[in-house]
Design a protein around this motif. Sequence first.
Motif, PDB file in Angstrom:
ATOM      1  N   ASP A  96      49.623  42.186  51.978  1.00  0.00           N
ATOM      2  CA  ASP A  96      49.928  42.046  50.548  1.00  0.00           C
ATOM      3  C   ASP A  96      48.657  41.591  49.830  1.00  0.00           C
ATOM      4  N   GLU A  97      48.657  40.436  49.161  1.00  0.00           N
ATOM      5  CA  GLU A  97      47.470  39.937  48.464  1.00  0.00           C
ATOM      6  C   GLU A  97      46.646  38.998  49.332  1.00  0.00           C
ATOM      7  N   ASP A  98      47.100  38.698  50.522  1.00  0.00           N
ATOM      8  CA  ASP A  98      46.404  37.758  51.394  1.00  0.00           C
ATOM      9  C   ASP A  98      45.407  38.490  52.278  1.00  0.00           C
ATOM     10  N   ALA A  99      44.217  37.905  52.393  1.00  0.00           N
ATOM     11  CA  ALA A  99      43.166  38.480  53.230  1.00  0.00           C
ATOM     12  C   ALA A  99      42.831  37.476  54.330  1.00  0.00           C
ATOM     13  N   TYR A 100      42.835  37.954  55.558  1.00  0.00           N
ATOM     14  CA  TYR A 100      42.523  37.119  56.716  1.00  0.00           C
ATOM     15  C   TYR A 100      41.272  37.680  57.375  1.00  0.00           C
ATOM     16  N   ILE A 101      40.256  36.858  57.535  1.00  0.00           N
ATOM     17  CA  ILE A 101      39.085  37.245  58.308  1.00  0.00           C
ATOM     18  C   ILE A 101      39.336  36.722  59.716  1.00  0.00           C
ATOM     19  N   VAL A 102      39.313  37.634  60.682  1.00  0.00           N
ATOM     20  CA  VAL A 102      39.659  37.251  62.055  1.00  0.00           C
ATOM     21  C   VAL A 102      38.556  37.658  63.010  1.00  0.00           C
ATOM     22  N   ASN A 103      38.443  36.903  64.073  1.00  0.00           N
ATOM     23  CA  ASN A 103      37.628  37.291  65.214  1.00  0.00           C
ATOM     24  C   ASN A 103      38.633  37.897  66.183  1.00  0.00           C
ATOM     25  N   ALA A 104      38.774  39.204  66.124  1.00  0.00           N
ATOM     26  CA  ALA A 104      39.819  39.889  66.890  1.00  0.00           C
ATOM     27  C   ALA A 104      39.601  39.737  68.386  1.00  0.00           C
ATOM     28  N   ALA A 105      38.352  39.726  68.815  1.00  0.00           N
ATOM     29  CA  ALA A 105      38.067  39.604  70.244  1.00  0.00           C
ATOM     30  C   ALA A 105      38.604  38.294  70.791  1.00  0.00           C
ATOM     31  N   ALA A 106      38.506  37.208  69.995  1.00  0.00           N
ATOM     32  CA  ALA A 106      38.980  35.897  70.430  1.00  0.00           C
ATOM     33  C   ALA A 106      40.420  35.638  70.004  1.00  0.00           C
ATOM     34  N   GLY A 107      40.990  36.505  69.149  1.00  0.00           N
ATOM     35  CA  GLY A 107      42.357  36.293  68.672  1.00  0.00           C
ATOM     36  C   GLY A 107      42.475  35.087  67.763  1.00  0.00           C
ATOM     37  N   ARG A 108      41.455  34.874  66.918  1.00  0.00           N
ATOM     38  CA  ARG A 108      41.417  33.679  66.074  1.00  0.00           C
ATOM     39  C   ARG A 108      41.228  34.052  64.611  1.00  0.00           C
ATOM     40  N   VAL A 110      39.720  33.143  61.278  1.00  0.00           N
ATOM     41  CA  VAL A 110      38.565  32.326  60.920  1.00  0.00           C
ATOM     42  C   VAL A 110      38.726  31.729  59.534  1.00  0.00           C
ATOM     43  N   THR A 111      39.151  32.552  58.570  1.00  0.00           N
ATOM     44  CA  THR A 111      39.361  32.058  57.212  1.00  0.00           C
ATOM     45  C   THR A 111      40.415  32.910  56.518  1.00  0.00           C
ATOM     46  N   VAL A 112      40.927  32.391  55.416  1.00  0.00           N
ATOM     47  CA  VAL A 112      42.018  33.040  54.692  1.00  0.00           C
ATOM     48  C   VAL A 112      41.716  32.987  53.201  1.00  0.00           C
ATOM     49  N   ASP A 113      42.018  34.082  52.502  1.00  0.00           N
ATOM     50  CA  ASP A 113      41.905  34.104  51.049  1.00  0.00           C
ATOM     51  C   ASP A 113      43.229  34.616  50.504  1.00  0.00           C
ATOM     52  N   GLY A 114      43.874  33.831  49.688  1.00  0.00           N
ATOM     53  CA  GLY A 114      45.177  34.202  49.152  1.00  0.00           C
ATOM     54  C   GLY A 114      45.128  35.000  47.880  1.00  0.00           C
ATOM     55  N   GLN A 115      43.940  35.246  47.351  1.00  0.00           N
ATOM     56  CA  GLN A 115      43.827  35.950  46.079  1.00  0.00           C
ATOM     57  C   GLN A 115      42.923  37.170  46.185  1.00  0.00           C
ATOM     58  N   ALA A 116      43.075  37.942  47.228  1.00  0.00           N
ATOM     59  CA  ALA A 116      42.230  39.129  47.406  1.00  0.00           C
ATOM     60  C   ALA A 116      42.596  40.146  46.332  1.00  0.00           C
ATOM     61  N   ARG A 117      41.680  40.384  45.428  1.00  0.00           N
ATOM     62  CA  ARG A 117      41.917  41.303  44.319  1.00  0.00           C
ATOM     63  C   ARG A 117      40.696  42.170  44.100  1.00  0.00           C
ATOM     64  N   GLN A 118      40.810  43.024  43.115  1.00  0.00           N
ATOM     65  CA  GLN A 118      39.681  43.879  42.775  1.00  0.00           C
ATOM     66  C   GLN A 118      38.470  43.002  42.485  1.00  0.00           C
ATOM     67  N   GLY A 119      37.343  43.367  43.060  1.00  0.00           N
ATOM     68  CA  GLY A 119      36.119  42.600  42.865  1.00  0.00           C
ATOM     69  C   GLY A 119      35.844  41.629  43.999  1.00  0.00           C
ATOM     70  N   SER A 120      36.792  41.442  44.913  1.00  0.00           N
ATOM     71  CA  SER A 120      36.560  40.568  46.066  1.00  0.00           C
ATOM     72  C   SER A 120      35.589  41.261  47.015  1.00  0.00           C
ATOM     73  N   VAL A 121      34.681  40.491  47.583  1.00  0.00           N
ATOM     74  CA  VAL A 121      33.694  41.027  48.508  1.00  0.00           C
ATOM     75  C   VAL A 121      33.834  40.296  49.831  1.00  0.00           C
ATOM     76  N   PHE A 122      33.936  41.057  50.920  1.00  0.00           N
ATOM     77  CA  PHE A 122      34.046  40.493  52.260  1.00  0.00           C
ATOM     78  C   PHE A 122      32.862  41.017  53.066  1.00  0.00           C
ATOM     79  N   THR A 123      32.107  40.103  53.650  1.00  0.00           N
ATOM     80  CA  THR A 123      30.922  40.499  54.402  1.00  0.00           C
ATOM     81  C   THR A 123      31.073  40.130  55.867  1.00  0.00           C
ATOM     82  N   ASN A 124      30.175  40.639  56.676  1.00  0.00           N
ATOM     83  CA  ASN A 124      30.120  40.346  58.106  1.00  0.00           C
ATOM     84  C   ASN A 124      31.399  40.744  58.839  1.00  0.00           C
ATOM     85  N   ILE A 125      31.945  41.881  58.462  1.00  0.00           N
ATOM     86  CA  ILE A 125      33.118  42.422  59.176  1.00  0.00           C
ATOM     87  C   ILE A 125      32.747  43.800  59.694  1.00  0.00           C
TER      88      ILE A 125
END
Length: 131
Positions: A96-108, A110-125
């Motif tokens: 939905d509007e929630d964005a989760y940055i995860v380390n999939a290899a470790a199943g963890r 890492v951080t959460v953003d509850g307001q992922a909208r137009q203009g949001s930038v996610f790096t190092n993925i």
Amino acid sequence: MAPIDPKLTRPIITGVPAAAPSIQTQQTGAAQETNSFVNVLKQQLEAGSNTAFSKHAVNRVMERKIDVSEQNLERLNQGMRLAQEKGLRDALILIDEDAYIVNAAAGRVVTVDGQARQGSVFTNIDGTVIV
């Protein structure tokens, strides 16, 4: 001056020490939310969930009041499985509007953003999973 006998400098304690008074604390709404989140997270982990939250992610969930209901945790687990199947290491999982940055290899998470909208930038993925 004569040296002081070390026995005379020690305190003398007699009787049984009094018990410290018990302090009763009332849970605030935030503490109850924390307990609720922790309980749901523990249930998911006991149910075979392979997803763990970093301390930073837990703090973000609490600060931003992100919905971590059983349904959303199951969707997050599904996104984590998909990321692992594709061989992603650091992934963005959108629920939905929630964005989760995860380390999939470790199943963890890492951080959460509850307001992922137009203009949001996610790096190092290295990939994104939309659930």
